[in-house]
Design a protein around this motif. Structure first.
Motif, short mmCIF file in Angstrom:
data_model
loop_
_atom_site.label_atom_id
_atom_site.label_comp_id
_atom_site.label_asym_id
_atom_site.label_seq_id
_atom_site.Cartn_x
_atom_site.Cartn_y
_atom_site.Cartn_z
N ILE A 35 2.83 -5.76 4.69
CA ILE A 35 2.03 -5.83 3.48
C ILE A 35 0.55 -5.99 3.85
N GLY A 36 -0.27 -5.12 3.31
CA GLY A 36 -1.70 -5.15 3.61
C GLY A 36 -2.06 -4.43 4.89
N LYS A 37 -1.06 -3.97 5.65
CA LYS A 37 -1.33 -3.31 6.91
C LYS A 37 -1.15 -1.80 6.84
N CYS A 38 -0.35 -1.33 5.89
CA CYS A 38 -0.07 0.11 5.81
C CYS A 38 0.26 0.46 4.36
N ASP A 39 0.42 1.75 4.13
CA ASP A 39 0.72 2.23 2.78
C ASP A 39 2.09 2.90 2.70
N CYS A 40 2.96 2.61 3.67
CA CYS A 40 4.28 3.24 3.64
C CYS A 40 5.14 2.60 2.55
N ASP A 41 6.35 3.13 2.37
CA ASP A 41 7.18 2.72 1.25
C ASP A 41 8.18 1.60 1.57
N ARG A 42 8.08 1.00 2.77
CA ARG A 42 9.03 -0.08 3.03
C ARG A 42 8.77 -1.23 2.06
#
Length: 880
Positions: free
Chosen positions: A190-197
């Motif tokens: 969270i807050g590190k990437c924009d992927c869908d996990r």
């Protein structure tokens, strides 16, 4: 649980908790010029949040129709290519207008998703704004969320605003962990990437501020709550789908399109993208038309047109060659009319609008694609990989190609598009559209001569074959329009004769001037008007003797001005034809003004003409002039004229019999104005200017004959003066001017460098003026005149020497105004913010400003107020 049930459960849950269920507002915001479309649930409540409006309730819940295709929330390019992006979507929301705040907002959200939607708490996480300790504590105490599941994020992620202006505040988001197999890598988080996990499903905005255009924020009247949860996204989570397009919201629509195209979903990436784009855009199209947005070339209508054409284009990619979107829109109505009954009542109109737009676009799409493919082939042969912005804009202008379609086609061939260049053309077009076009400038004169019209008085025009003629005076009027029997020496008025060689102003051509004589007097004809098709009136001033009703007057047109007007009128026809030849058949006359000094021609065309196009038009017109073509005039029936291909012009009213003016092989128009007998009489033609006057309307001003020659002689004289200043021959002037401009630019940079160096040195020396006020180090000084850039660098120098404190620089600018900079070190932001300090400071120099919490800038006009401003800053620090 299908989407309709989720929507229903959400609204009922909040209704049970004291919220009023409010219907979705339209996609077109009311009384909010800052927004093109409704893009969030809170838009319809904006005035409530600002304290400008009161409702009968203080808690509300909605399922709001939203559209995001432009501005800050531009999702269009990603639509169809990702699992989550959409143009149209529904935003589930609950709102508190000064009633409950953070604690209840957190409780309501957590209870609904864990108890009603039964999402596992073990898969849920939350984020809060980095400085919002209160929210962090409430998530633990109210919802029981463990501290390790709470993430603090910065302003970019967790400070929400509707746009550049409007209500805003810190926010808190709820995430669901979709599983390690959705992770983008070992650093996923969270807050590190924009992927869908870790998928954000609900955003809780703690509405505390109203942000102005300059970035300053003021407290809202009452702290409020604005939350938003996308129905499409939460449906995917509840239904266990990895893509929104797999939910019941989209799947039936996708299957319908796939069946029509004889394609298979999940067959290949390109097919999937096309199906998803069509499904998404069909929803947007249906709702936009239902909300009374129609296809056009500007504003909201242009967005709709883009969506229709983009979806149609993707349909072609999967084999849908005939119009189909009007049918997919019907599918949207079938699936969603229970929640939005307005869809059903607008279904037939919607389908007709879409079908017409599809048919129109289909006619031009193939031709435009050929041109685009030719351009791509040319680029490839030249070893280039970038489509020019002007070319992309011309595709839009002529063939209705939105930029995203050009991008889609180009991307497949590894070619990029000059989007900044395209947007520059679009911006220029929008700027021009704001101009006030006043048409041909013709006067409304019928009312003044109403008595003559009612009396049936008519005038026969004889001026097409002669400049002088006799006519019996049938009426005289005073200057105010009152009927009189005579007009005497020294008096002005209106003269009406049974016949006249004077042309009355009409059709964009100015009226003739000249002289009038009777056996008893003489007068100047100052102006000639045409209140109706069969009535001409002359504005006269009696120089000698008198004029009486019943006398015979000798009327003599000023041949010089008449011939000059005729030159310009005939050349206007040549210009119209040349524009259509160079720019295309879409060019139509939208207005004109023809006088003895110049001609002005307004025509339909979106893009500014290029220098090459203007040159080509000039060449074509002058070629027709030099060919000395006979100008034909004949009276025929309107039906025959149209059958022969004659053009009827904007704003003109035609009778059964019309005058057909033809320049064989060049032009054929219906026109009642005066013309040359041969094109060669025009002498020459030169374009003076080409500008925009309204949306899709261009204007050319030009000169002919002696006026063209005078213009060219003036240019030659000015060129001579330039040569003298530059000390250059004609063939050297341009190169010499470019060299001098480059030299000036270099010197300006050197001046700026020296100013910066001087200012930086002054900055260091100023540290001795630091004061300590209420335990805070304050440095507030007046600097020497400098550019904004050098003043900022001076401030940077001060900040490096003042790790904790408040700094202010105020300086006169090079144009005699005032610039103020205020800086607050990060450790003091709990006490002060730069925008808050600069607000009162700037007022004392007659200005205003704003900026970030640690740095703000203001401009002003009062140099005398600088010392007061410095004193004010110190006062504000002392009071904190």
């Amino acid at each position: 649980m299908n989407a309709a049930e989720i929507r229903s459960r959400f609204l009922k849950y909040f209704e049970k908790n004291g919220h009023t269920v409010v219907e979705s507002s339209t996609l077109v915001p009311k009384d909010d010029p800052s927004l093109l479309f409704t893009n969030a649930g809170m838009v319809q409540f904006k005035k409530v949040f600002l304290g400008q409006e009161k409702r009968a309730y203080c808690r509300a819940t909605t399922s709001q129709k939203c559209l995001r295709v432009g501005g800050k929330h531009n999702d269009l390019e990603n639509v169809g290519r990702t699992a989550r992006h959409h143009t149209f979507f529904e935003m589930l929301g609950n709102f508190s207008f000064g009633d409950y705040f953070k604690a209840d907002a957190i409780k309501f959200a957590w209870t609904f998703i864990t108890e009603d939607l039964k999402l596992s708490k073990d898969k849920l996480y939350v984020s809060i704004y980095k400085d919002d300790d209160e929210a962090g504590e409430l998530w633990q105490s109210v919802a029981g969320v463990e501290p390790e599941r709470i993430f603090r994020l910065g302003e970019k992620d967790n400070f929400w605003s509707m746009g550049d202006t409007g209500p805003c505040g810190p926010c808190s988001e709820i995430y669901v962990d979709q599983g390690a197999d959705m992770a983008c890598g070992p650093e996923c988080g969270i807050g590190k990437c924009d992927c869908d996990r870790y998928l954000e499903i609900w955003n809780l905005v703690f509405m505390q501020y109203d942000q102005a255009a300059d970035g300053t924020r003021t407290a809202l009247p009452r702290p409020s709550i604005d939350t938003g949860m996308g129905l499409e996204r939460i449906a995917a989570v509840v239904q266990g789908k990895r893509s929104n397009f797999e939910t019941d919201i989209f799947r039936a629509l996708i299957d319908y399109v796939a069946d029509r195209a004889k394609a298979k979903y999940h067959q290949d990436k390109e097919t999937d993208t096309a199906l998803q784009v069509i499904a998404d855009h069909s929803r947007s199209i249906a709702f936009l038309i239902t909300d009374q947005v129609l296809p056009s070339n500007e504003g909201r209508g242009y967005v709709l047109r883009r969506l229709i054409r983009r979806a149609f284009r993707f349909g072609r990619l999967i084999g849908l060659m005939d119009p189909f979107l009007h049918e997919t829109a019907r599918q949207v109505v079938s699936h969603m009319h229970d929640a939005y009954p307005e869809l059903l009542s607008n279904q037939e109109f919607m389908a007709r609008v879409i079908l017409e737009e599809e048919e129109r676009f289909s006619q031009t799409l193939d031709k435009g694609l050929v041109i685009l493919e030719d351009e791509l082939a040319r680029l490839k042969a030249a070893g280039e990989n970038r489509i020019g912005g002007e070319f992309a804009f011309k595709l839009y202008d002529t063939f209705g190609f939105p930029l995203d379609i050009v991008n889609d086609v180009a991307e497949k061939q590894g070619v990029t598009v000059d989007e900044p260049g395209f947007m520059a053309c679009m911006k220029a077009q929008k700027t021009r559209a704001k101009s006030a076009w006043k048409g041909s400038g013709e006067k409304d004169i019928a009312s003044m001569f109403q008595s003559l019209l009612e009396a049936g008085i008519k005038t026969k025009f004889t001026g097409s074959i002669r400049f002088e003629d006799e006519g019996r005076i049938v009426a005289l009027l005073s200057a105010e329009g009152e009927p009189v029997e005579t007009l005497v020496q020294g008096v002005g008025g209106w003269l009406v004769t049974a016949s006249t060689p004077f042309y009355g102003e009409s059709g964009g051509q100015e009226g003739d001037q000249g002289e009038a004589q009777t056996p008893t007097g003489s007068a100047d004809v100052l102006e000639t008007l045409k209140p109706s098709a069969n009535l001409t009136v002359h504005k006269i001033f009696v120089n000698d003797g008198d004029f009486g009703v019943g006398q015979t007057a000798t009327l003599t047109v000023d041949a010089r001005t008449r011939l000059a007007s005729s030159r310009n009128h005939t050349t206007t026809h040549l210009l119209h034809a040349a524009l259509r030849q160079v720019l295309g058949d879409h060019v139509k006359q939208s207005g004109s003004l023809v006088g003895p000094e110049r001609l002005r021609f307004d025509f339909t065309h979106i893009a500014p003409m290029t220098p090459e196009e203007l040159l080509r038009v000039e060449q074509l017109v002058n070629r027709a002039i030099l060919d000395n073509i006979p100008v034909g005039r004949e009276f025929v029936s309107q039906k025959e004229a149209v059958a022969r291909g004659a053009m009827a012009l904007f704003g003109e009213k035609y009778g059964e019999t019309v005058c057909l003016v033809e320049v064989p092989g060049v032009s054929m128009e219906l026109c009642g104005g005066t013309h040359l007998t041969h094109t060669g009489q025009a002498g020459s033609f030169v374009i003076l200017s080409e500008t925009g006057v309204a949306a899709g309307i261009r204007r050319i001003e030009a000169a002919t004959g002696w006026n063209a020659l005078n213009h060219l002689q003036t240019l030659r004289q000015e060129m001579g003066e330039i040569q003298t200043v530059l000390k250059a021959r004609p063939d050297e002037a341009a190169a010499r001017a470019k060299a001098m401009a480059a030299q000036v630019k270099t010197l300006q940079k050197e001046v700026e460098r020296l100013q910066t160096k001087l200012a930086s040195g002054e900055g260091g020396a100023r540290m001795a003026e630091t004061e300590e006020i209420a335990g805070v180090k304050v440095l507030a000084v007046k600097a020497e005149t400098a550019s904004i850039k050098s003043l900022r660098e001076q401030m940077d120098a001060l900040k490096s020497k003042l790790p904790s404190g408040v700094a202010m620089l105020a300086a006169p600018t090079e144009d005699g105004k005032v610039t103020v900079l205020v800086s607050v070190s990060k450790d003091l932001l709990g006490k002060f913010t730069a925008p808050a300090l600069i607000k009162d400071v700037a007022a004392l120099v007659g200005g205003s400003g704003g900026g970030r919490p640690e740095m703000a800038q203001a401009g002003g006009t009062d140099l005398e107020g600088i010392d007061k401003a410095i004193a004010k800053l110190k006062e504000l620090v002392a009071q904190a």
